[in-house]
Design a protein around this motif. Structure first.
Motif, mmCIF file in Angstrom:
data_model
loop_
_atom_site.group_PDB
_atom_site.id
_atom_site.type_symbol
_atom_site.label_atom_id
_atom_site.label_comp_id
_atom_site.label_asym_id
_atom_site.label_seq_id
_atom_site.Cartn_x
_atom_site.Cartn_y
_atom_site.Cartn_z
ATOM 1 N N LEU A 1 0.826 -1.201 0.000
ATOM 2 C CA LEU A 1 0.000 0.000 0.000
ATOM 3 C C LEU A 1 0.869 1.263 0.000
ATOM 4 O O LEU A 1 1.933 1.296 0.625
ATOM 5 C CB LEU A 1 -0.921 0.024 1.217
ATOM 6 C CG LEU A 1 -1.908 -1.138 1.370
ATOM 7 C CD1 LEU A 1 -2.808 -0.907 2.578
ATOM 8 C CD2 LEU A 1 -2.743 -1.323 0.106
ATOM 9 N N THR A 2 0.382 2.285 -0.686
ATOM 10 C CA THR A 2 1.018 3.588 -0.590
ATOM 11 C C THR A 2 0.686 4.188 0.776
ATOM 12 O O THR A 2 -0.166 3.667 1.514
ATOM 13 C CB THR A 2 0.509 4.519 -1.696
ATOM 14 O OG1 THR A 2 -0.894 4.789 -1.472
ATOM 15 C CG2 THR A 2 0.694 3.896 -3.065
ATOM 16 N N ASP A 3 1.342 5.287 1.114
ATOM 17 C CA ASP A 3 1.062 5.929 2.400
ATOM 18 C C ASP A 3 -0.402 6.346 2.494
ATOM 19 O O ASP A 3 -1.042 6.168 3.544
ATOM 20 C CB ASP A 3 1.968 7.151 2.586
ATOM 21 C CG ASP A 3 3.425 6.762 2.811
ATOM 22 O OD1 ASP A 3 3.684 5.576 3.142
ATOM 23 O OD2 ASP A 3 4.317 7.629 2.646
ATOM 24 N N GLU A 4 -0.935 6.902 1.408
ATOM 25 C CA GLU A 4 -2.329 7.344 1.420
ATOM 26 C C GLU A 4 -3.278 6.149 1.515
ATOM 27 O O GLU A 4 -4.277 6.184 2.243
ATOM 28 C CB GLU A 4 -2.634 8.163 0.159
ATOM 29 C CG GLU A 4 -4.083 8.609 0.026
ATOM 30 C CD GLU A 4 -4.517 9.557 1.144
ATOM 31 O OE1 GLU A 4 -5.738 9.808 1.257
ATOM 32 O OE2 GLU A 4 -3.653 10.056 1.906
ATOM 33 N N GLU A 5 -2.980 5.083 0.759
ATOM 34 C CA GLU A 5 -3.819 3.884 0.828
ATOM 35 C C GLU A 5 -3.782 3.275 2.218
ATOM 36 O O GLU A 5 -4.818 2.833 2.734
ATOM 37 C CB GLU A 5 -3.343 2.856 -0.200
ATOM 38 C CG GLU A 5 -3.661 3.234 -1.635
ATOM 39 C CD GLU A 5 -2.984 2.328 -2.629
ATOM 40 O OE1 GLU A 5 -3.413 2.319 -3.804
ATOM 41 O OE2 GLU A 5 -2.021 1.618 -2.262
#
Length: 230
Positions: free
Chosen positions: A56-60
């Motif tokens: 996951l990305t930081d936002e996800e």
């Protein structure tokens, strides 16, 4: 059971979950790839798997964390109420389904679907008035044992059975790691059953091939095998 397919290649329209017509009693969001146990993982398990694998990305991850925290606060965990809820021996294949009346919980699934779509993980919605034998129920969900038990995913043809790891230079399935007592049992069983099933088979040659690679110790001689066949 009615299935509504999710994204085929990571693309989907927002609002899919909100657009559900509440005309069936139970709703589930699940993947399309069977797990080793035979069932299809639910939407939360799929998203948790992406986070666990560090994909996951930081936002996800922020959205995932906020979502999980919200569901933990508003959505009972069946295993916290009944420790045996997901026990494979007590409730084999048990899976959770939303009640169609749990509209707010269903609407919030959309953010999980967006994360899965971004990683090309398919997730579909299935609906059913009778998904299985109910083993747990609360205001928002049921936990059911499916009427038709899922079959475990098949082992790839080049993967040997558990405990029978091929040695270098030998084809998969040669039981060189099997204990002597297992080979003895196999030999006795083969000598008893194979003549009835395959009367024309060359059992002596078959057993020579099967037992010839069994370990590095002394091996049974052909005349000893012949006595068992007689």
């Amino acid at each position: 059971m009615t299935a509504v397919s999710g994204p085929a290649s990571g693309h989907r329209q927002r609002g899919d979950a909100e657009a559900i017509r509440m005309d069936t009693q139970f709703i589930r969001f699940q993947g399309t790839v069977q797990s080793p146990l035979g069932h299809f993982p639910g939407v939360f398990a799929l998203a948790n798997g992406l986070e666990r694998d560090g994909l996951l990305t930081d936002e996800e991850r922020r959205i995932w964390r906020e979502g999980n925290d919200w569901y933990d606060a508003h959505y009972p965990d069946p295993s916290a109420v009944d420790p045996y809820a997901y026990d494979p021996e007590v409730n084999p294949g048990a899976v959770a389904w939303f009640k169609s009346s749990a509209e707010e919980l269903i609407k919030r699934v959309d953010r999980y679907l967006d994360i899965l779509a971004a990683h090309d993980v398919e997730c579909r919605m299935v609906r059913s008035p009778d998904p299985g034998r109910i083993v747990y129920e609360d205001e928002y969900q049921i936990l059911v044992v499916p009427h038709l038990q899922p079959r475990p995913a098949q082992r790839p043809p080049d993967q040997p059975p558990l405990g029978l790891t091929p040695r270098a230079g030998r084809p998969p399935g040669v039981m060189h790691n099997a204990p002597p007592e297992a080979l003895e049992l196999l030999s006795e069983h083969a000598c008893r059953e194979m003549p009835r099933a395959f009367p024309e088979a060359d059992l002596l040659q078959t057993l020579r091939r099967a037992l010839g690679g069994a370990g590095d110790g002394p091996q049974e001689q052909p005349e000893e095998i012949s006595r068992k066949l007689s």
